[in-house]
Motif scaffolding. Structure first.
Motif, PDB file in Angstrom:
ATOM      1  N   THR A  33      19.492  -4.459   4.058  1.00  0.00           N
ATOM      2  CA  THR A  33      18.098  -4.173   3.726  1.00  0.00           C
ATOM      3  C   THR A  33      17.804  -4.492   2.268  1.00  0.00           C
ATOM      4  O   THR A  33      18.618  -4.206   1.393  1.00  0.00           O
ATOM      5  CB  THR A  33      17.772  -2.697   3.999  1.00  0.00           C
ATOM      6  N   MET A  34      16.654  -5.104   2.039  1.00  0.00           N
ATOM      7  CA  MET A  34      16.145  -5.312   0.687  1.00  0.00           C
ATOM      8  C   MET A  34      14.777  -4.645   0.608  1.00  0.00           C
ATOM      9  O   MET A  34      14.034  -4.639   1.597  1.00  0.00           O
ATOM     10  CB  MET A  34      16.034  -6.789   0.344  1.00  0.00           C
ATOM     11  N   GLY A  35      14.471  -4.115  -0.547  1.00  0.00           N
ATOM     12  CA  GLY A  35      13.200  -3.404  -0.651  1.00  0.00           C
ATOM     13  C   GLY A  35      12.656  -3.339  -2.053  1.00  0.00           C
ATOM     14  O   GLY A  35      13.321  -3.745  -3.018  1.00  0.00           O
ATOM     15  N   TRP A  36      11.444  -2.857  -2.134  1.00  0.00           N
ATOM     16  CA  TRP A  36      10.767  -2.650  -3.408  1.00  0.00           C
ATOM     17  C   TRP A  36      10.372  -1.185  -3.514  1.00  0.00           C
ATOM     18  O   TRP A  36       9.815  -0.603  -2.571  1.00  0.00           O
ATOM     19  CB  TRP A  36       9.524  -3.523  -3.507  1.00  0.00           C
ATOM     20  N   TYR A  37      10.648  -0.612  -4.662  1.00  0.00           N
ATOM     21  CA  TYR A  37      10.245   0.747  -5.005  1.00  0.00           C
ATOM     22  C   TYR A  37       9.381   0.659  -6.260  1.00  0.00           C
ATOM     23  O   TYR A  37       9.412  -0.352  -6.973  1.00  0.00           O
ATOM     24  CB  TYR A  37      11.470   1.631  -5.290  1.00  0.00           C
ATOM     25  N   GLN A  39       7.694   3.199  -9.652  1.00  0.00           N
ATOM     26  CA  GLN A  39       7.643   4.479 -10.344  1.00  0.00           C
ATOM     27  C   GLN A  39       6.557   4.431 -11.400  1.00  0.00           C
ATOM     28  O   GLN A  39       6.631   3.636 -12.343  1.00  0.00           O
ATOM     29  CB  GLN A  39       8.986   4.819 -10.978  1.00  0.00           C
ATOM     30  N   ALA A  40       5.552   5.269 -11.219  1.00  0.00           N
ATOM     31  CA  ALA A  40       4.472   5.394 -12.187  1.00  0.00           C
ATOM     32  C   ALA A  40       4.828   6.496 -13.189  1.00  0.00           C
ATOM     33  O   ALA A  40       5.638   7.371 -12.879  1.00  0.00           O
ATOM     34  CB  ALA A  40       3.168   5.718 -11.476  1.00  0.00           C
ATOM     35  N   PRO A  41       4.233   6.473 -14.365  1.00  0.00           N
ATOM     36  CA  PRO A  41       4.530   7.500 -15.377  1.00  0.00           C
ATOM     37  C   PRO A  41       4.295   8.903 -14.833  1.00  0.00           C
ATOM     38  O   PRO A  41       3.253   9.188 -14.248  1.00  0.00           O
ATOM     39  CB  PRO A  41       3.551   7.169 -16.500  1.00  0.00           C
ATOM     40  N   GLY A  42       5.293   9.760 -15.003  1.00  0.00           N
ATOM     41  CA  GLY A  42       5.175  11.147 -14.564  1.00  0.00           C
ATOM     42  C   GLY A  42       5.356  11.364 -13.085  1.00  0.00           C
ATOM     43  O   GLY A  42       5.198  12.492 -12.602  1.00  0.00           O
ATOM     44  N   LYS A  43       5.693  10.303 -12.348  1.00  0.00           N
ATOM     45  CA  LYS A  43       5.845  10.438 -10.895  1.00  0.00           C
ATOM     46  C   LYS A  43       7.254  10.025 -10.474  1.00  0.00           C
ATOM     47  O   LYS A  43       7.964   9.337 -11.211  1.00  0.00           O
ATOM     48  CB  LYS A  43       4.805   9.592 -10.165  1.00  0.00           C
ATOM     49  N   GLU A  44       7.629  10.428  -9.265  1.00  0.00           N
ATOM     50  CA  GLU A  44       8.921  10.061  -8.741  1.00  0.00           C
ATOM     51  C   GLU A  44       8.892   8.621  -8.223  1.00  0.00           C
ATOM     52  O   GLU A  44       7.837   8.097  -7.860  1.00  0.00           O
ATOM     53  CB  GLU A  44       9.336  11.010  -7.615  1.00  0.00           C
ATOM     54  N   ARG A  45      10.068   8.019  -8.175  1.00  0.00           N
ATOM     55  CA  ARG A  45      10.167   6.686  -7.596  1.00  0.00           C
ATOM     56  C   ARG A  45       9.896   6.770  -6.098  1.00  0.00           C
ATOM     57  O   ARG A  45      10.398   7.660  -5.411  1.00  0.00           O
ATOM     58  CB  ARG A  45      11.554   6.108  -7.860  1.00  0.00           C
ATOM     59  N   GLU A  46       9.109   5.814  -5.593  1.00  0.00           N
ATOM     60  CA  GLU A  46       8.746   5.827  -4.184  1.00  0.00           C
ATOM     61  C   GLU A  46       8.956   4.466  -3.545  1.00  0.00           C
ATOM     62  O   GLU A  46       8.844   3.424  -4.220  1.00  0.00           O
ATOM     63  CB  GLU A  46       7.266   6.231  -4.014  1.00  0.00           C
ATOM     64  N   LEU A  47       9.242   4.475  -2.251  1.00  0.00           N
ATOM     65  CA  LEU A  47       9.397   3.233  -1.504  1.00  0.00           C
ATOM     66  C   LEU A  47       8.037   2.580  -1.330  1.00  0.00           C
ATOM     67  O   LEU A  47       7.063   3.227  -0.941  1.00  0.00           O
ATOM     68  CB  LEU A  47      10.021   3.510  -0.140  1.00  0.00           C
ATOM     69  N   VAL A  48       7.977   1.286  -1.600  1.00  0.00           N
ATOM     70  CA  VAL A  48       6.767   0.493  -1.369  1.00  0.00           C
ATOM     71  C   VAL A  48       6.892  -0.261  -0.053  1.00  0.00           C
ATOM     72  O   VAL A  48       6.016  -0.189   0.803  1.00  0.00           O
ATOM     73  CB  VAL A  48       6.520  -0.490  -2.526  1.00  0.00           C
ATOM     74  N   ALA A  49       7.995  -1.004   0.091  1.00  0.00           N
ATOM     75  CA  ALA A  49       8.205  -1.803   1.298  1.00  0.00           C
ATOM     76  C   ALA A  49       9.675  -2.172   1.394  1.00  0.00           C
ATOM     77  O   ALA A  49      10.364  -2.277   0.370  1.00  0.00           O
ATOM     78  CB  ALA A  49       7.349  -3.064   1.282  1.00  0.00           C
ATOM     79  N   ALA A  50      10.145  -2.366   2.626  1.00  0.00           N
ATOM     80  CA  ALA A  50      11.523  -2.758   2.845  1.00  0.00           C
ATOM     81  C   ALA A  50      11.588  -3.729   4.017  1.00  0.00           C
ATOM     82  O   ALA A  50      10.715  -3.717   4.892  1.00  0.00           O
ATOM     83  CB  ALA A  50      12.396  -1.544   3.109  1.00  0.00           C
ATOM     84  N   ILE A  51      12.641  -4.553   4.024  1.00  0.00           N
ATOM     85  CA  ILE A  51      12.820  -5.536   5.091  1.00  0.00           C
ATOM     86  C   ILE A  51      14.305  -5.687   5.378  1.00  0.00           C
ATOM     87  O   ILE A  51      15.126  -5.769   4.462  1.00  0.00           O
ATOM     88  CB  ILE A  51      12.177  -6.891   4.690  1.00  0.00           C
ATOM     89  N   THR A  52      14.643  -5.707   6.663  1.00  0.00           N
ATOM     90  CA  THR A  52      16.039  -5.871   7.048  1.00  0.00           C
ATOM     91  C   THR A  52      16.387  -7.358   7.145  1.00  0.00           C
ATOM     92  O   THR A  52      15.508  -8.219   7.095  1.00  0.00           O
ATOM     93  CB  THR A  52      16.314  -5.215   8.400  1.00  0.00           C
ATOM     94  N   SER A  53      17.662  -7.634   7.319  1.00  0.00           N
ATOM     95  CA  SER A  53      18.095  -9.031   7.443  1.00  0.00           C
ATOM     96  C   SER A  53      17.515  -9.673   8.689  1.00  0.00           C
ATOM     97  O   SER A  53      17.356 -10.897   8.740  1.00  0.00           O
ATOM     98  CB  SER A  53      19.617  -9.106   7.479  1.00  0.00           C
TER      99      SER A  53
END
Length: 121
Positions: A33-37, A39-53
């Protein structure tokens, strides 16, 4: 042993588009899996999108219909096409990959250094 290098961030006006790229290199046997996360200032890192092989995708509700994730398995590269950008999309975007390394002989998660995306008029 495994490096992820992101590119494509920058400043864009609301409603504009950006395309992020992330290339993986090093002692890679295969990537699941590859993905994009983000993180905005003052916020937790969050998943944006992911894609499997195999091409299965998953998106955060906040970006569905605006962002598209894709990958080139031959190049070990993942892309994030971001359209109709909003100020609330402003964040540091991180690439993530689940890699089977020839060194570790197991799957491990690796992160890129991050690229800033700023949506502002």
């Amino acid at each position: 042993q495994v490096q992820l290098v992101e590119s494509g961030g920058g400043l864009v006006q609301p409603g504009g588009s950006l395309r992020l790229s992330c290339a993986a290199s090093g002692s890679i046997v295969r990537i699941h899996t590859m993905g994009w996360y983000r993180q905005a200032p003052g916020k937790e890192r969050e998943l944006v999108a992911a894609i499997t092989s195999g091409g299965s995708t998953n998106y955060a509700d906040s970006v569905k219909g605006r962002f598209t994730i894709s990958r080139d398995n031959a190049k070990n590269t993942v892309y994030l096409q971001m359209n109709s950008l909003k100020p609330e999309d402003t964040a540091v975007y991180y690439c993530n990959a689940q890699v089977w390394s020839i060194v570790t002989l197991r799957y491990s998660f690796y992160w890129g250094q991050g690229t800033q995306v700023t949506v502002s008029s």
